[in-house]
Design a protein around this motif. Structure first.
Motif, PDB file in Angstrom:
ATOM      1  N   HIS A  23       0.800  -1.212   0.000  1.00  0.00           N
ATOM      2  CA  HIS A  23       0.000   0.000   0.000  1.00  0.00           C
ATOM      3  C   HIS A  23       0.840   1.273   0.000  1.00  0.00           C
ATOM      4  O   HIS A  23       0.314   2.347   0.192  1.00  0.00           O
ATOM      5  N   LYS A  24       2.147   1.150  -0.238  1.00  0.00           N
ATOM      6  CA  LYS A  24       3.020   2.321  -0.257  1.00  0.00           C
ATOM      7  C   LYS A  24       3.092   2.968  -1.628  1.00  0.00           C
ATOM      8  O   LYS A  24       3.595   4.059  -1.763  1.00  0.00           O
ATOM      9  N   TYR A  25       2.600   2.305  -2.671  1.00  0.00           N
ATOM     10  CA  TYR A  25       2.753   2.779  -4.041  1.00  0.00           C
ATOM     11  C   TYR A  25       1.415   3.069  -4.693  1.00  0.00           C
ATOM     12  O   TYR A  25       0.407   2.454  -4.388  1.00  0.00           O
ATOM     13  N   ILE A  26       1.449   4.016  -5.651  1.00  0.00           N
ATOM     14  CA  ILE A  26       0.282   4.363  -6.444  1.00  0.00           C
ATOM     15  C   ILE A  26       0.647   4.120  -7.908  1.00  0.00           C
ATOM     16  O   ILE A  26       1.710   4.549  -8.356  1.00  0.00           O
ATOM     17  N   ALA A  27      -0.227   3.463  -8.657  1.00  0.00           N
ATOM     18  CA  ALA A  27       0.010   3.183 -10.072  1.00  0.00           C
ATOM     19  C   ALA A  27      -0.540   4.300 -10.946  1.00  0.00           C
ATOM     20  O   ALA A  27      -1.637   4.791 -10.719  1.00  0.00           O
ATOM     21  N   TYR A  44       9.022   4.095  -9.951  1.00  0.00           N
ATOM     22  CA  TYR A  44       9.246   2.660  -9.787  1.00  0.00           C
ATOM     23  C   TYR A  44       8.470   1.879 -10.840  1.00  0.00           C
ATOM     24  O   TYR A  44       7.477   2.367 -11.377  1.00  0.00           O
ATOM     25  N   ILE A  45       8.932   0.665 -11.113  1.00  0.00           N
ATOM     26  CA  ILE A  45       8.162  -0.291 -11.896  1.00  0.00           C
ATOM     27  C   ILE A  45       8.002  -1.547 -11.055  1.00  0.00           C
ATOM     28  O   ILE A  45       8.752  -1.755 -10.097  1.00  0.00           O
ATOM     29  N   LYS A  46       7.038  -2.352 -11.408  1.00  0.00           N
ATOM     30  CA  LYS A  46       6.830  -3.604 -10.691  1.00  0.00           C
ATOM     31  C   LYS A  46       7.567  -4.709 -11.444  1.00  0.00           C
ATOM     32  O   LYS A  46       7.346  -4.913 -12.633  1.00  0.00           O
ATOM     33  N   ARG A  47       8.473  -5.376 -10.741  1.00  0.00           N
ATOM     34  CA  ARG A  47       9.224  -6.501 -11.300  1.00  0.00           C
ATOM     35  C   ARG A  47       8.951  -7.709 -10.438  1.00  0.00           C
ATOM     36  O   ARG A  47       9.281  -7.701  -9.254  1.00  0.00           O
ATOM     37  N   TYR A  48       8.345  -8.716 -11.051  1.00  0.00           N
ATOM     38  CA  TYR A  48       7.974  -9.922 -10.324  1.00  0.00           C
ATOM     39  C   TYR A  48       7.077  -9.528  -9.151  1.00  0.00           C
ATOM     40  O   TYR A  48       6.025  -8.963  -9.351  1.00  0.00           O
ATOM     41  N   ASN A  49       7.483  -9.748  -7.925  1.00  0.00           N
ATOM     42  CA  ASN A  49       6.644  -9.426  -6.769  1.00  0.00           C
ATOM     43  C   ASN A  49       7.204  -8.264  -5.961  1.00  0.00           C
ATOM     44  O   ASN A  49       6.950  -8.162  -4.767  1.00  0.00           O
ATOM     45  N   ASP A  50       7.948  -7.388  -6.604  1.00  0.00           N
ATOM     46  CA  ASP A  50       8.584  -6.294  -5.889  1.00  0.00           C
ATOM     47  C   ASP A  50       8.538  -5.029  -6.738  1.00  0.00           C
ATOM     48  O   ASP A  50       8.242  -5.073  -7.924  1.00  0.00           O
ATOM     49  N   VAL A  52      10.805  -1.786  -8.109  1.00  0.00           N
ATOM     50  CA  VAL A  52      12.196  -1.439  -8.360  1.00  0.00           C
ATOM     51  C   VAL A  52      12.250   0.005  -8.827  1.00  0.00           C
ATOM     52  O   VAL A  52      11.499   0.411  -9.717  1.00  0.00           O
ATOM     53  N   ILE A  53      13.166   0.773  -8.242  1.00  0.00           N
ATOM     54  CA  ILE A  53      13.321   2.166  -8.681  1.00  0.00           C
ATOM     55  C   ILE A  53      13.910   2.153 -10.093  1.00  0.00           C
ATOM     56  O   ILE A  53      14.869   1.455 -10.372  1.00  0.00           O
ATOM     57  N   ILE A  54      13.260   2.908 -10.982  1.00  0.00           N
ATOM     58  CA  ILE A  54      13.724   2.953 -12.361  1.00  0.00           C
ATOM     59  C   ILE A  54      14.205   4.354 -12.739  1.00  0.00           C
ATOM     60  O   ILE A  54      15.054   4.515 -13.600  1.00  0.00           O
ATOM     61  N   ILE A  55      13.669   5.373 -12.068  1.00  0.00           N
ATOM     62  CA  ILE A  55      14.108   6.755 -12.294  1.00  0.00           C
ATOM     63  C   ILE A  55      14.276   7.414 -10.943  1.00  0.00           C
ATOM     64  O   ILE A  55      13.350   7.439 -10.142  1.00  0.00           O
ATOM     65  N   GLU A  56      15.450   7.947 -10.701  1.00  0.00           N
ATOM     66  CA  GLU A  56      15.695   8.645  -9.437  1.00  0.00           C
ATOM     67  C   GLU A  56      15.288  10.104  -9.545  1.00  0.00           C
ATOM     68  O   GLU A  56      15.309  10.685 -10.637  1.00  0.00           O
ATOM     69  N   PHE A  77       4.567   5.429  -8.005  1.00  0.00           N
ATOM     70  CA  PHE A  77       5.152   6.453  -7.150  1.00  0.00           C
ATOM     71  C   PHE A  77       4.845   6.108  -5.705  1.00  0.00           C
ATOM     72  O   PHE A  77       3.809   5.516  -5.415  1.00  0.00           O
ATOM     73  N   LEU A  78       5.735   6.521  -4.816  1.00  0.00           N
ATOM     74  CA  LEU A  78       5.459   6.357  -3.390  1.00  0.00           C
ATOM     75  C   LEU A  78       4.337   7.310  -2.991  1.00  0.00           C
ATOM     76  O   LEU A  78       4.328   8.476  -3.391  1.00  0.00           O
ATOM     77  N   LYS A  79       3.405   6.830  -2.212  1.00  0.00           N
ATOM     78  CA  LYS A  79       2.325   7.689  -1.739  1.00  0.00           C
ATOM     79  C   LYS A  79       2.855   8.860  -0.920  1.00  0.00           C
ATOM     80  O   LYS A  79       2.273   9.926  -0.905  1.00  0.00           O
ATOM     81  N   SER A  80       3.992   8.668  -0.271  1.00  0.00           N
ATOM     82  CA  SER A  80       4.582   9.743   0.544  1.00  0.00           C
ATOM     83  C   SER A  80       5.053  10.911  -0.323  1.00  0.00           C
ATOM     84  O   SER A  80       5.289  11.998   0.197  1.00  0.00           O
ATOM     85  N   ASN A  81       5.178  10.724  -1.628  1.00  0.00           N
ATOM     86  CA  ASN A  81       5.591  11.789  -2.549  1.00  0.00           C
ATOM     87  C   ASN A  81       4.405  12.475  -3.209  1.00  0.00           C
ATOM     88  O   ASN A  81       4.571  13.213  -4.175  1.00  0.00           O
TER      89      ASN A  81
END
Length: 112
Positions: A23-27, A44-50, A52-56, A77-81
């Motif tokens: 629940h930390k990410y928003i698509a 971030y992108i979703k890779r398998y079950n995790d 992964v940061i793709i752009i800093e 994106f992180l919901k905190s952002n």
């Protein structure tokens, strides 16, 4: 049968689920990123079950980078952002990120 005379464990082995709920990410779809801008947040992108940061944060969004990103269905994106994302939206006159996210999820605000 086990020691107690029951064979329930052999008949019904434990089920293992690979589903990850985070629940930390928003698509969002990629139309929220604007060519020629510098991102103030990580993507971030979703890779398998995790995830992964793709752009800093601080990365320049070139046309080549945007083309590479379109291989993925969604960006996360992180919901905190959320405040940084809203500011980016206002600065670059992007259609509501909330609407884009809801469309990506196939839902509406009333359903939430």
């Amino acid at each position: 049968m086990d020691k107690e005379g029951s064979n329930i464990n052999k008949k019904y082995p434990p089920r293992i689920s690979n589903r990850v709920i985070n629940h930390k990410y928003i698509a969002y779809t990629f139309d929220v990123l604007v060519k020629g801008t510098i991102l103030p947040f990580d993507c971030y992108i979703k890779r398998y079950n995790d995830f992964v940061i793709i752009i800093e944060a601080g990365t320049f969004m070139s046309e080549e980078l945007l083309e590479k990103l379109h291989n993925n269905k969604y960006i996360y994106f992180l919901k905190s952002n959320f405040e940084k994302i809203n500011q980016y939206q206002l600065e670059h006159e992007i259609v509501s990120l909330t609407d884009t996210a809801l469309d990506a999820l196939g839902t509406s605000e009333e359903q939430l």
